[in-house]
Write a protein that holds these residues in place. Structure first.
Motif, PDB file in Angstrom:
ATOM      1  N   ASN A 139      39.687 -44.104 -43.071  1.00  0.00           N
ATOM      2  CA  ASN A 139      40.755 -44.866 -42.435  1.00  0.00           C
ATOM      3  C   ASN A 139      42.077 -44.754 -43.186  1.00  0.00           C
ATOM      4  O   ASN A 139      43.135 -44.716 -42.553  1.00  0.00           O
ATOM      5  CB  ASN A 139      40.332 -46.333 -42.304  1.00  0.00           C
ATOM      6  CG  ASN A 139      39.377 -46.555 -41.141  1.00  0.00           C
ATOM      7  OD1 ASN A 139      39.797 -46.673 -39.996  1.00  0.00           O
ATOM      8  ND2 ASN A 139      38.091 -46.596 -41.438  1.00  0.00           N
ATOM      9  N   VAL A 140      42.018 -44.693 -44.515  1.00  0.00           N
ATOM     10  CA  VAL A 140      43.250 -44.489 -45.273  1.00  0.00           C
ATOM     11  C   VAL A 140      43.822 -43.109 -44.951  1.00  0.00           C
ATOM     12  O   VAL A 140      45.032 -42.948 -44.747  1.00  0.00           O
ATOM     13  CB  VAL A 140      43.009 -44.637 -46.789  1.00  0.00           C
ATOM     14  CG1 VAL A 140      44.253 -44.216 -47.582  1.00  0.00           C
ATOM     15  CG2 VAL A 140      42.665 -46.079 -47.137  1.00  0.00           C
ATOM     16  N   ALA A 141      42.962 -42.101 -44.886  1.00  0.00           N
ATOM     17  CA  ALA A 141      43.421 -40.751 -44.547  1.00  0.00           C
ATOM     18  C   ALA A 141      44.029 -40.719 -43.153  1.00  0.00           C
ATOM     19  O   ALA A 141      45.067 -40.074 -42.932  1.00  0.00           O
ATOM     20  CB  ALA A 141      42.255 -39.770 -44.640  1.00  0.00           C
ATOM     21  N   LEU A 142      43.408 -41.408 -42.222  1.00  0.00           N
ATOM     22  CA  LEU A 142      43.926 -41.439 -40.857  1.00  0.00           C
ATOM     23  C   LEU A 142      45.289 -42.128 -40.798  1.00  0.00           C
ATOM     24  O   LEU A 142      46.202 -41.667 -40.110  1.00  0.00           O
ATOM     25  CB  LEU A 142      42.928 -42.167 -39.946  1.00  0.00           C
ATOM     26  CG  LEU A 142      43.274 -42.209 -38.449  1.00  0.00           C
ATOM     27  CD1 LEU A 142      43.325 -40.791 -37.880  1.00  0.00           C
ATOM     28  CD2 LEU A 142      42.252 -43.061 -37.705  1.00  0.00           C
ATOM     29  N   SER A 143      45.438 -43.219 -41.547  1.00  0.00           N
ATOM     30  CA  SER A 143      46.703 -43.965 -41.522  1.00  0.00           C
ATOM     31  C   SER A 143      47.834 -43.195 -42.186  1.00  0.00           C
ATOM     32  O   SER A 143      49.010 -43.424 -41.883  1.00  0.00           O
ATOM     33  CB  SER A 143      46.525 -45.326 -42.210  1.00  0.00           C
ATOM     34  OG  SER A 143      46.361 -45.168 -43.615  1.00  0.00           O
ATOM     35  N   GLU A 144      47.487 -42.271 -43.095  1.00  0.00           N
ATOM     36  CA  GLU A 144      48.513 -41.525 -43.829  1.00  0.00           C
ATOM     37  C   GLU A 144      48.577 -40.059 -43.416  1.00  0.00           C
ATOM     38  O   GLU A 144      49.146 -39.225 -44.140  1.00  0.00           O
ATOM     39  CB  GLU A 144      48.243 -41.627 -45.336  1.00  0.00           C
ATOM     40  CG  GLU A 144      48.310 -43.049 -45.864  1.00  0.00           C
ATOM     41  CD  GLU A 144      48.623 -43.099 -47.343  1.00  0.00           C
ATOM     42  OE1 GLU A 144      48.644 -42.054 -48.007  1.00  0.00           O
ATOM     43  OE2 GLU A 144      48.866 -44.215 -47.839  1.00  0.00           O
ATOM     44  N   LYS A 145      48.039 -39.731 -42.260  1.00  0.00           N
ATOM     45  CA  LYS A 145      47.951 -38.330 -41.857  1.00  0.00           C
ATOM     46  C   LYS A 145      49.313 -37.655 -41.746  1.00  0.00           C
ATOM     47  O   LYS A 145      49.410 -36.430 -41.847  1.00  0.00           O
ATOM     48  CB  LYS A 145      47.205 -38.214 -40.529  1.00  0.00           C
ATOM     49  CG  LYS A 145      47.891 -38.900 -39.348  1.00  0.00           C
ATOM     50  CD  LYS A 145      47.063 -38.755 -38.092  1.00  0.00           C
ATOM     51  CE  LYS A 145      47.739 -39.455 -36.911  1.00  0.00           C
ATOM     52  NZ  LYS A 145      46.931 -39.323 -35.667  1.00  0.00           N
ATOM     53  N   ASN A 146      50.373 -38.439 -41.550  1.00  0.00           N
ATOM     54  CA  ASN A 146      51.716 -37.856 -41.443  1.00  0.00           C
ATOM     55  C   ASN A 146      52.552 -38.054 -42.702  1.00  0.00           C
ATOM     56  O   ASN A 146      53.752 -37.762 -42.709  1.00  0.00           O
ATOM     57  CB  ASN A 146      52.458 -38.473 -40.247  1.00  0.00           C
ATOM     58  CG  ASN A 146      51.768 -38.189 -38.927  1.00  0.00           C
ATOM     59  OD1 ASN A 146      51.280 -37.083 -38.707  1.00  0.00           O
ATOM     60  ND2 ASN A 146      51.709 -39.182 -38.056  1.00  0.00           N
ATOM     61  N   GLN A 147      51.917 -38.546 -43.762  1.00  0.00           N
ATOM     62  CA  GLN A 147      52.664 -38.880 -44.975  1.00  0.00           C
ATOM     63  C   GLN A 147      52.743 -37.734 -45.986  1.00  0.00           C
ATOM     64  O   GLN A 147      53.604 -37.721 -46.846  1.00  0.00           O
ATOM     65  CB  GLN A 147      52.016 -40.097 -45.668  1.00  0.00           C
ATOM     66  CG  GLN A 147      51.954 -41.347 -44.797  1.00  0.00           C
ATOM     67  CD  GLN A 147      53.307 -41.840 -44.380  1.00  0.00           C
ATOM     68  OE1 GLN A 147      54.215 -41.949 -45.206  1.00  0.00           O
ATOM     69  NE2 GLN A 147      53.472 -42.149 -43.091  1.00  0.00           N
ATOM     70  N   HIS A 148      51.801 -36.779 -45.911  1.00  0.00           N
ATOM     71  CA  HIS A 148      51.741 -35.654 -46.867  1.00  0.00           C
ATOM     72  C   HIS A 148      51.700 -36.153 -48.312  1.00  0.00           C
ATOM     73  O   HIS A 148      52.306 -35.576 -49.210  1.00  0.00           O
ATOM     74  CB  HIS A 148      52.936 -34.717 -46.676  1.00  0.00           C
ATOM     75  CG  HIS A 148      52.988 -34.121 -45.311  1.00  0.00           C
ATOM     76  ND1 HIS A 148      52.152 -33.101 -44.905  1.00  0.00           N
ATOM     77  CD2 HIS A 148      53.756 -34.432 -44.231  1.00  0.00           C
ATOM     78  CE1 HIS A 148      52.419 -32.790 -43.636  1.00  0.00           C
ATOM     79  NE2 HIS A 148      53.378 -33.582 -43.207  1.00  0.00           N
ATOM     80  N   SER A 149      50.997 -37.257 -48.530  1.00  0.00           N
ATOM     81  CA  SER A 149      50.921 -37.863 -49.857  1.00  0.00           C
ATOM     82  C   SER A 149      49.733 -37.327 -50.634  1.00  0.00           C
ATOM     83  O   SER A 149      48.790 -36.770 -50.052  1.00  0.00           O
ATOM     84  CB  SER A 149      50.787 -39.386 -49.728  1.00  0.00           C
ATOM     85  OG  SER A 149      49.558 -39.725 -49.100  1.00  0.00           O
ATOM     86  N   GLU A 150      49.777 -37.493 -51.955  1.00  0.00           N
ATOM     87  CA  GLU A 150      48.624 -37.079 -52.763  1.00  0.00           C
ATOM     88  C   GLU A 150      47.440 -37.992 -52.479  1.00  0.00           C
ATOM     89  O   GLU A 150      46.298 -37.570 -52.565  1.00  0.00           O
ATOM     90  CB  GLU A 150      48.959 -37.100 -54.256  1.00  0.00           C
ATOM     91  CG  GLU A 150      47.807 -36.547 -55.085  1.00  0.00           C
ATOM     92  CD  GLU A 150      48.110 -36.404 -56.561  1.00  0.00           C
ATOM     93  OE1 GLU A 150      47.314 -35.763 -57.257  1.00  0.00           O
ATOM     94  OE2 GLU A 150      49.139 -36.934 -57.002  1.00  0.00           O
ATOM     95  N   ARG A 151      47.720 -39.258 -52.124  1.00  0.00           N
ATOM     96  CA  ARG A 151      46.613 -40.157 -51.796  1.00  0.00           C
ATOM     97  C   ARG A 151      45.845 -39.637 -50.580  1.00  0.00           C
ATOM     98  O   ARG A 151      44.624 -39.720 -50.525  1.00  0.00           O
ATOM     99  CB  ARG A 151      47.145 -41.572 -51.534  1.00  0.00           C
ATOM    100  CG  ARG A 151      46.033 -42.578 -51.272  1.00  0.00           C
ATOM    101  CD  ARG A 151      46.507 -44.013 -51.430  1.00  0.00           C
ATOM    102  NE  ARG A 151      47.628 -44.315 -50.581  1.00  0.00           N
ATOM    103  CZ  ARG A 151      48.801 -44.784 -51.017  1.00  0.00           C
ATOM    104  NH1 ARG A 151      48.995 -44.983 -52.304  1.00  0.00           N
ATOM    105  NH2 ARG A 151      49.782 -45.056 -50.187  1.00  0.00           N
ATOM    106  N   LEU A 152      46.563 -39.085 -49.598  1.00  0.00           N
ATOM    107  CA  LEU A 152      45.904 -38.476 -48.449  1.00  0.00           C
ATOM    108  C   LEU A 152      45.019 -37.320 -48.904  1.00  0.00           C
ATOM    109  O   LEU A 152      43.860 -37.200 -48.478  1.00  0.00           O
ATOM    110  CB  LEU A 152      46.953 -37.966 -47.454  1.00  0.00           C
ATOM    111  CG  LEU A 152      46.434 -37.066 -46.315  1.00  0.00           C
ATOM    112  CD1 LEU A 152      45.445 -37.811 -45.443  1.00  0.00           C
ATOM    113  CD2 LEU A 152      47.597 -36.534 -45.485  1.00  0.00           C
ATOM    114  N   ALA A 153      45.552 -36.480 -49.797  1.00  0.00           N
ATOM    115  CA  ALA A 153      44.778 -35.345 -50.302  1.00  0.00           C
ATOM    116  C   ALA A 153      43.561 -35.809 -51.089  1.00  0.00           C
ATOM    117  O   ALA A 153      42.480 -35.213 -50.997  1.00  0.00           O
ATOM    118  CB  ALA A 153      45.673 -34.464 -51.163  1.00  0.00           C
ATOM    119  N   LEU A 154      43.721 -36.886 -51.868  1.00  0.00           N
ATOM    120  CA  LEU A 154      42.587 -37.417 -52.629  1.00  0.00           C
ATOM    121  C   LEU A 154      41.514 -37.976 -51.700  1.00  0.00           C
ATOM    122  O   LEU A 154      40.316 -37.796 -51.947  1.00  0.00           O
ATOM    123  CB  LEU A 154      43.065 -38.500 -53.594  1.00  0.00           C
ATOM    124  CG  LEU A 154      43.672 -38.011 -54.907  1.00  0.00           C
ATOM    125  CD1 LEU A 154      44.330 -39.163 -55.661  1.00  0.00           C
ATOM    126  CD2 LEU A 154      42.609 -37.355 -55.788  1.00  0.00           C
TER     127      LEU A 154
END
Length: 458
Positions: A139-154
């Motif tokens: 869910n965190v990955a889904l919420s940040e899918k457009n953020q290109h953040s390292e948290r998304l990558a993690l």
């Protein structure tokens, strides 16, 4: 109990049936009577700890009123992390993963909760609570899918490692999907992710992908290693930096061995044999240097055996006898070479306790479950090939059926096709029971493929 009953109505009914007052119930469960009164009158919100105490006092199952708590604390009120965090922990303990999912989805309407939820997922994963962690990562990955953040990558990295299993086709799809995120990581996370990705492709024997990722790992690790002198990385790696360079050479050596380019494979083995360029002299670094030295010695023998040097068979197996985990791989390498060069190894096979060897190797220790299962499928296949080739049909078909069963169980299509090809070559030598077992397996495979809308020509 009625599914729509609240803990307040249940408590009032309970006290009525038991003929006890609020003070007596509060003493029973260890709550302050004033606090309990405020909670029942709606003047104070119940904490999850208090709710568990009340539920236990009522003789009900923990988590029974969690839906009500979710409604009151998350839906009908402004979310408060001091209440939400204990609630999510309690939901995991009670097995209410559905409420974790609903809570996380609700919270992530506001991205300010991404970091604390990610940290909670990390704690869940560290404590072995994998299912709860996966829900949050997804869910965190889904919420940040457009953020290109390292948290998304993690998050994607954690999902990648957690989703790997024994189904080899799914592992390949998981690796392909994750690969687009790997370069968004920095520092040691990037190195670890590249290593894990390369290992996954290696276990799948996709050698072109192993080479591609290994070269990238080598380049990045070398860059960070040079940067560290005299500068320090912001984030220390989980193992000495030089090990990633050495491991990339180990991976590349395995690539060239698999391709049959043995001189090139030996060149890469030499690169991580001595590691005399390594600057570090601390205890951990010396330990890792020794590991690579041992691996180089073993892999050099394995490569020379793969090139056809049968004089090393006995020395190689004797050297590996002290490591039960590695002995199966060593034996596999010997049998594969014997098949490739038509070398008789009957005496070696007679000395090996194959049953014990398989049992020890089946335990997940150094190697992941997917690596172990693929290796066993290959081991059974090579033994089958050897026995059938020398006209020992009973043992040959026995190991062929084992390889086919194992390959089907892990959805390893390339090995299934190999097994089918080998069986058809010797079909006229099979007995009725073997033929029946073979047909049952193949019909099961074809049925599954048909249901999934795929086609496996066997």
């Amino acid at each position: 109990m009625q599914s729509n009953a609240t803990f307040r109505s249940m408590l009032n009914e309970y006290m009525k049936q038991k003929s006890i007052n609020l003070h007596q119930f509060a003493n029973k469960v260890g709550l302050n009577v004033g606090s309990l009164s405020y909670i029942l009158n709606g003047h104070r919100k119940v904490t999850i700890e208090q709710l568990d105490m009340i539920t236990e006092g009522l003789g009900e199952t923990k988590g029974l009123f969690y839906d009500q708590y979710f409604q009151e604390v998350l839906v009908e009120a402004t979310p408060n992390w001091r209440r939400i965090k204990p609630f999510l922990l309690a939901c995991e303990e009670a097995g209410r993963l559905d409420l974790i999912k609903k809570s996380v989805e609700l919270l992530l309407d506001n991205l300010m909760y991404s970091q604390v939820l990610f940290e909670m997922a990390e704690n869940f994963l560290q404590n072995g609570q994998k299912e709860a962690a996966l829900i949050i990562y997804e869910n965190v990955a889904l919420s940040e899918k457009n953020q290109h953040s390292e948290r998304l990558a993690l998050c994607q990295y954690r999902l990648f490692t957690c989703r790997l299993g024994i189904n080899q086709e799914k592992n390949y799809q998981t690796a392909i999907q994750y690969e687009m995120f790997v370069d968004r990581l920095d520092g040691s996370n990037h190195l670890e992710a590249l290593k894990d990705l390369a290992n996954t492709y290696r276990s799948l024997r996709y050698w072109d992908k192993v080479e591609e990722v290994a070269l990238k790992l080598k380049e990045k690790a070398d860059f960070y290693y040079q940067l560290k002198w005299p500068f320090d990385l912001d984030q220390e790696p989980v193992r000495p930096l030089f090990t990633y360079i050495a491991y990339s050479d180990l991976l590349l050596g395995s690539v060239y061995e698999a391709r049959g380019d043995y001189p090139r494979a030996l060149d890469f083995i030499n690169l991580y044999s001595s590691l005399n360029w390594v600057k570090e002299e601390d205890e951990s670094s010396l330990l890792w240097k020794n590991k690579f030295h041992v691996w180089a010695k073993v892999n050099e023998m394995a490569t020379r055996i793969a090139a056809g040097d049968s004089t090393l068979f006995t020395e190689y197996l004797s050297y590996m006898e002290s490591d039960a985990e590695e002995l199966l791989l060593a034996f596999l390498n010997v049998v594969s070479a014997a098949n490739r060069y038509s070398i008789n190894i009957d005496e070696i096979i007679r000395r090996m306790d194959i049953y014990q060897l398989v049992n020890i190797s089946s335990e997940e220790n150094t190697y992941t479950k997917q690596t172990i299962e693929e290796r066993l499928a290959r081991f059974y296949y090579e033994l089958s090939y050897y026995y059938l080739n020398i006209h020992e049909y009973k043992d040959g078909f026995n190991y062929l059926i084992r390889s086919l069963e194992k390959s089907v169980s892990i959805n390893l299509k390339s090995r299934i096709i190999n097994c089918v090809g080998l069986f058809e070559r010797y079909r006229d030598k099979s007995d009725t029971s073997t033929l029946t077992a073979y047909k049952n397996i193949i019909e099961g495979v074809q049925g599954n493929e048909k249901n999934m809308g795929n086609s496996l020509n066997v």
